[in-house]
Design a protein around this motif. Structure first.
Motif, PDB file in Angstrom:
ATOM      1  N   UNK A 179       8.320 -10.228  -3.240  1.00 42.35           N
ATOM      2  CA  UNK A 179       9.309  -9.144  -3.198  1.00 42.35           C
ATOM      3  C   UNK A 179       8.949  -8.179  -2.063  1.00 42.35           C
ATOM      4  N   UNK A 180       8.907  -8.760  -0.871  1.00 39.12           N
ATOM      5  CA  UNK A 180       8.374  -8.014   0.276  1.00 39.12           C
ATOM      6  C   UNK A 180       9.398  -7.957   1.418  1.00 39.12           C
ATOM      7  N   UNK A 181       9.132  -7.084   2.363  1.00 35.69           N
ATOM      8  CA  UNK A 181       9.923  -7.040   3.588  1.00 35.69           C
ATOM      9  C   UNK A 181       9.364  -8.017   4.614  1.00 35.69           C
ATOM     10  N   UNK A 182      10.060  -8.114   5.753  1.00 36.60           N
ATOM     11  CA  UNK A 182       9.637  -9.058   6.806  1.00 36.60           C
ATOM     12  C   UNK A 182       9.704  -8.384   8.168  1.00 36.60           C
ATOM     13  N   UNK A 183       8.893  -8.903   9.066  1.00 37.18           N
ATOM     14  CA  UNK A 183       8.914  -8.414  10.443  1.00 37.18           C
ATOM     15  C   UNK A 183      10.006  -9.130  11.233  1.00 37.18           C
ATOM     16  N   UNK A 184      10.688  -8.362  12.072  1.00 37.02           N
ATOM     17  CA  UNK A 184      11.687  -8.914  13.003  1.00 37.02           C
ATOM     18  C   UNK A 184      11.391  -8.272  14.357  1.00 37.02           C
ATOM     19  N   UNK A 185      11.480  -9.047  15.417  1.00 36.99           N
ATOM     20  CA  UNK A 185      11.191  -8.501  16.757  1.00 36.99           C
ATOM     21  C   UNK A 185      12.421  -7.745  17.262  1.00 36.99           C
ATOM     22  N   UNK A 186      12.660  -6.545  16.704  1.00 36.77           N
ATOM     23  CA  UNK A 186      13.822  -5.752  17.131  1.00 36.77           C
ATOM     24  C   UNK A 186      13.687  -5.320  18.582  1.00 36.77           C
ATOM     25  N   UNK A 187      14.827  -5.104  19.211  1.00 34.72           N
ATOM     26  CA  UNK A 187      14.803  -4.454  20.528  1.00 34.72           C
ATOM     27  C   UNK A 187      14.446  -2.982  20.307  1.00 34.72           C
ATOM     28  N   UNK A 223      14.179  -1.544   9.079  1.00 34.47           N
ATOM     29  CA  UNK A 223      12.972  -0.711   9.162  1.00 34.47           C
ATOM     30  C   UNK A 223      12.417  -0.761  10.581  1.00 34.47           C
ATOM     31  N   UNK A 224      11.413   0.046  10.827  1.00 33.20           N
ATOM     32  CA  UNK A 224      10.723   0.044  12.130  1.00 33.20           C
ATOM     33  C   UNK A 224      10.298  -1.374  12.515  1.00 33.20           C
ATOM     34  N   UNK A 225       9.846  -2.095  11.464  1.00 33.21           N
ATOM     35  CA  UNK A 225       9.234  -3.401  11.736  1.00 33.21           C
ATOM     36  C   UNK A 225      10.176  -4.575  11.502  1.00 33.21           C
ATOM     37  N   UNK A 226      11.218  -4.372  10.729  1.00 31.57           N
ATOM     38  CA  UNK A 226      12.080  -5.507  10.411  1.00 31.57           C
ATOM     39  C   UNK A 226      13.110  -5.174   9.350  1.00 31.57           C
ATOM     40  N   UNK A 227      13.006  -5.871   8.196  1.00 30.32           N
ATOM     41  CA  UNK A 227      14.011  -5.692   7.141  1.00 30.32           C
ATOM     42  C   UNK A 227      13.319  -5.623   5.785  1.00 30.32           C
ATOM     43  N   UNK A 228      13.936  -4.884   4.850  1.00 30.21           N
ATOM     44  CA  UNK A 228      13.461  -4.855   3.465  1.00 30.21           C
ATOM     45  C   UNK A 228      14.645  -4.497   2.571  1.00 30.21           C
ATOM     46  N   UNK A 229      14.408  -4.458   1.250  1.00 35.16           N
ATOM     47  CA  UNK A 229      15.473  -4.081   0.317  1.00 35.16           C
ATOM     48  C   UNK A 229      15.851  -5.231  -0.593  1.00 35.16           C
TER      49      UNK A 229
END
Ligand SMILES: Cc1cc2nc3c(=O)[nH]c(=O)nc-3n(C[C@H](O)[C@H](O)[C@H](O)COP(=O)(O)OP(=O)(O)OC[C@H]3O[C@@H](n4cnc5c(N)ncnc54)[C@H](O)[C@@H]3O)c2cc1C
Length: 405
Positions: A179-187, A223-229
């Motif tokens: 039940x965690x968030x994930x990192x995404x390489x956002x611009x 999020x700063x790092x990717x996605x959660x929720x």
């Protein structure tokens, strides 16, 4: 829960916790409304525990969602079923329930010892605790460990118990985020403009390693790092496993779940005139703000210029997840004490007289009240196992006395 069953059976019970007060994570769960359990039928309920449904199902057969609600009711806490089937206390808080419960436990003779950090066993088998007054040794006829997983370590469950059990021959599966968030390489643009922004009313689909298509409707947070929720958490076990196996996972987002592809394509093919692309997207497809930013993040210039490709992207936007967020940020942990290390009483085979319960065992479940329900039920199961074990030991002693040869 274990303390309650044991004290009701006439045992003297001492509860030790490393933190200055007990149940800090339970109180934190109360901040989100305290989703105690779920009102769905037993079969789908048990299926939420996936590969561990048989083991968890046995605990739930003794103490399931309805028994949990009755138990809360007996503590003066009414519960209600929300629109999604999730069950909450009427006040949507953990503190009143915890207060009433601790009061009842103390009244039944249970002693609580805060700031007692368990360090393992002494040579003579007694439990070692670090306390503000120095190290303390405690002997016990039997012990229930309910040390939690490894998320939100600042609330007490730091997973430091893993090597303590592993060195005693107990098989423990690595604690991993659930039940965690994930990192995404956002611009840089997306991160600066949209971190903290919810993406509402989307439908996400993910093809798991076994080829199954998993779909989830709802919302998530950039999020700063990717996605959660909630939408992400619901798919997180599959996404995490896929990343572990292949180094990444691609989630497909339908940004306009109410519109079908053909209609969307027709609408986007209408002449744009002097409209900017943003206005065109907003007026013809209802895509604006963070959804438009997500679209720009993945689309090539050609995609944006071609109605068919644009519509296809809106209906199935690939979002590449690179890694799960760290365990400490997760709602719960996967991994823990392997079921093969336990007997039917939830006693550690390698350490007779030591029982385990809660999130420290190797099961996982989505959010929705399934976590607390299984923790409560396993606490009761471990205590009942402990009573059976003590009873067996007593009977064996009695037999020895009757027949000393
Ligand atoms: C933000 C958040 C919201 C949540 N919301 C929900 C929800 O609404 N519904 C739901 O079902 N679940 C929810 N959960 C999950 C749920 O809170 C946990 O699954 C549950 O608390 C686990 O219970 P446990 O007793 O096994 O472990 P924990 O609650 O983690 O308790 C373990 C205890 O062991 C103590 N401990 C650990 N190591 C030692 C040691 N060496 N010596 C002494 N003491 C030690 C800790 O201090 C702690 O008090 C939520 C979790 C989080 C993080």
């Amino acid at each position: 829960m274990a303390a309650e069953v044991l004290s009701n059976a006439g045992m003297r019970v001492d509860v030790f916790d490393a933190m200055p007060s007990v149940a800090r994570k339970f109180l934190l769960a109360g901040r989100g409304g305290l989703n105690l359990t779920h009102a769905e039928a037993p079969e789908p309920f048990v299926a939420r525990y996936g590969a561990r449904r048989a083991e968890v199902g046995r605990w739930l057969a003794e103490f399931g969602p309805q028994q949990l609600r009755d138990w809360a009711h007996a503590l003066g806490i009414e519960t209600f079923v929300g629109s999604s089937g999730r069950v909450f206390p009427q006040e949507m808080k953990a503190a009143p329930l915890l207060r009433a419960w601790l009061h009842r436990l103390r009244g039944a003779g249970v002693s609580f010892h805060a700031r007692h950090h368990w360090l393992g066993w002494d040579g003579d088998g007694s439990l070692r605790f670090a306390t503000p007054a120095g190290e303390l040794k405690v002997g016990a006829d039997a012990t229930v460990l309910a040390l939690g997983g490894g998320s939100w370590a600042r609330l007490g469950s730091d997973g430091a118990w893993v090597p303590l059990l592993a060195t005693r021959g107990v098989e423990v599966q690595t604690l991993r985020p659930a039940n965690c968030g994930f990192n995404v390489a956002w611009s840089e643009h997306l991160r600066l403009r949209f971190a903290g922004t919810p993406v509402k009313t989307v439908s996400a689909s993910f093809i798991a390693q076994d080829g199954s298509v998993n779909r989830q409707d709802g919302e998530f947070l950039i999020t700063q790092h990717g996605v959660e929720g909630s939408l992400i958490y619901a798919l997180s076990a599959l996404l995490r496993d896929c990343i572990e196996a292949s180094g990444g996972a691609v989630l497909h987002l339908d940004l306009a779940p109410g519109r079908d592809l053909a209609r969307l394509t027709r609408n986007l093919a209408q002449p744009r005139g002097r409209d900017s692309l943003s206005n065109h997207l907003r007026r013809r497809a209802g895509i604006a703000g963070v959804k438009a930013a997500l679209l720009h993040e993945s689309a090539a210039p050609d995609d944006l210029a071609t109605p068919e490709r644009l519509a296809a992207l809106i209906k199935s936007l690939p979002l590449r997840l690179t890694s799960p967020r760290p365990l400490d940020e997760a709602i719960s942990s996967a991994g823990g004490v392997d079921f093969a290390a336990l007997d039917g009483n939830l006693m550690l085979k390698a350490l007779p007289g030591t029982f385990c319960a809660g999130e420290m065992l190797d099961w996982e479940a989505p959010t929705g009240g399934y976590l607390l329900t299984a923790c409560f039920a396993s606490g009761r199961a471990a205590a009942q196992g402990l009573l059976r074990w003590l009873d067996g030991a007593k009977n064996a002693d009695a037999r020895k006395c009757a027949d000393p040869l």
